[in-house]
Design an enzyme around this catalytic site. Structure first.
Site, PDB file in Angstrom:
ATOM      1  N   HIS A 131       0.816  -1.221   0.000  1.00  7.41           N
ATOM      2  CA  HIS A 131       0.000   0.000   0.000  1.00  7.41           C
ATOM      3  C   HIS A 131       0.852   1.274   0.000  1.00  7.41           C
ATOM      4  CE1 HIS A 131       0.424  -0.133   4.529  1.00  7.41           C
ATOM      5  NE2 HIS A 131       0.497   1.174   4.334  1.00  7.41           N
TER       6      HIS A 131
ATOM      7  N   ASP B 190       0.045  -7.605   1.482  1.00  9.61           N
ATOM      8  CA  ASP B 190       0.474  -6.210   1.618  1.00  9.61           C
ATOM      9  C   ASP B 190       1.994  -6.081   1.612  1.00  9.61           C
ATOM     10  OD1 ASP B 190       0.020  -3.472   1.782  1.00  9.61           O
ATOM     11  OD2 ASP B 190       0.050  -3.455   3.963  1.00  9.61           O
TER      12      ASP B 190
ATOM     13  N   SER C 222       4.852   2.703   8.002  1.00  9.88           N
ATOM     14  CA  SER C 222       4.473   1.523   7.229  1.00  9.88           C
ATOM     15  C   SER C 222       5.629   1.057   6.354  1.00  9.88           C
ATOM     16  CB  SER C 222       3.263   1.835   6.340  1.00  9.88           C
ATOM     17  OG  SER C 222       2.111   1.962   7.114  1.00  9.88           O
TER      18      SER C 222
END
Length: 373
Positions: free
Chosen positions: A120, A150, A228
């Site tokens: 993402h 992911d 992230s």
């Protein structure tokens, strides 16, 4: 006479001090004090050592995406004329203007010029720039990404040498172990937070996420926006996970990471094949605990229409007893056994329906085939 008496008193005082506090004792005390002071100042916490070991492999990932001009309905033509905009005091819709969207995340170098991060972070990006800890910024290209886990792998366009992170073994971590999250939130390089491993094998469906195939490490180490894709370290500075999710709002303070063993498996499939195969049979699973019998059961909650599971005869409320050679205690056991079997190969499943035991053979397929049905 007076002078002589004073000298005697002085000599007596010096002798007394020597008896009470010998010179070698005074010397030893001072020396030990200096040694202790030196040791204290030279001691580093395990956090510092862990970050020094891996911190230089952590990178900032800047992405850019070109958003084209959006088509407006015919009755919105008035908004395209600046004259009418000024006359009526109307604002030209910003969404209708071509623009570049920028975002930022983290990642880490795990092999020569290869960066691991979240899918993402780089999704739909037209341009990716990797920022190293030495201040250099280099272009990178996407090797592959897998939305179900992911995970994404980037290749830096430049020459090394590269500082690589030491990858650990996520199968060895336990609840209560130290967890150190490293990343570049808001562009602030090598921001470090500390916590513990709060839980293992956390199913993302418990978080209301149904489009991912993830079992995550839960930690209370703070993970901020921009973290992230950054590494989650153990106390030795080894990467045990990839920071991926943050629980915001009520119950905030929960953070989640992809186990590094799973991430390595996915990364090398992306490098070697450009895609990842996810064997599935088309069922959702429910873990049930029976406190009276002190055992667990895995029940089928849903069967995808026209899936391998439906074709083989599996039904809702069936209890799965065994998959292949694996005795089933949790939903994770089912997923693991089917994943190891692969696709297009039969696997035997023993289940319990009411009071009868039934043996079936199922041929798993890739998850993308289930979505297309």
């Amino acid at each position: 006479m007076k002078s002589y008496t004073q000298k005697q008193l002085l000599i007596s005082s010096l002798i007394t001090m020597g008896i009470i506090c010998p010179t070698n004792v005074i010397s030893q005390q001072l020396t030990k004090a200096k040694i202790n002071e030196f040791n204290i100042s030279s001691n580093k916490s395990f956090i510092t050592k862990a970050v020094e070991r891996t911190g230089s492999s952590v990178v900032t990932i800047d992405t850019q995406r070109y958003v084209k001009k959006r088509k407006l309905p015919k009755n919105s033509q008035i908004f395209l004329d600046p004259y009418f905009e000024r006359f009526f005091g109307l604002d030209l819709p910003k969404d209708n203007q071509p623009r570049i969207e920028q975002s930022q995340g983290s990642g880490f170098i795990f092999a020569d010029g290869l960066v691991m991060t979240n899918a993402h972070v780089v999704n739909r990006s037209d341009k990716v720039i990797v920022g190293l800890t030495n201040g250099k910024k280099l272009k990178a290209k996407l090797i592959g990404q897998d939305f179900f886990t992911d995970l994404a792998v980037l290749k830096i366009e430049g020459k090394g040498p590269w500082t690589k992170a030491k990858l650990g073994d996520s199968s060895k971590i336990k609840v209560g172990d130290w967890a150190i999250a490293v990343g570049n939130p808001f562009g602030l390089e090598n921001t470090v937070t500390l916590g513990i491993i709060s839980n293992l094998n956390r199913n993302v469906t418990q978080l209301g996420i149904y489009d991912k195939k993830l079992e995550l490490i839960q930690t209370d180490a703070a993970i901020n926006p921009g973290n992230s894709g950054g590494p989650l370290l153990n106390s030795n500075g080894e990467v045990i996970g990839i920071n991926t999710l943050i629980r915001s709002g009520p119950g905030a303070g929960l953070s989640f990471a992809i186990p590094i063993n799973k991430a390595k498996e996915i990364a090398y499939q992306l490098i070697n094949h450009g895609k990842v195969i996810h064997p599935m049979i088309g069922i959702s699973l429910i873990n049930e605990s029976n406190s009276e019998r002190n055992n667990n059961a895995v029940k089928v909650g849903y069967v995808v229409p026209n899936s391998p599971a439906e074709k083989s005869g599996i039904k809702v409320n069936d209890i799965i007893i065994k998959v292949g050679n694996k005795d089933i205690e949790t939903a994770s056991d089912v997923i693991s056994a089917i994943s190891k079997n692969g696709i297009k190969k039969k696997i035997n499943i023993i289940l319990k329906r009411r009071n009868k035991f039934i043996s079936l053979q199922v041929i798993p397929t890739d998850i993308t085939n289930l979505q297309n049905k």
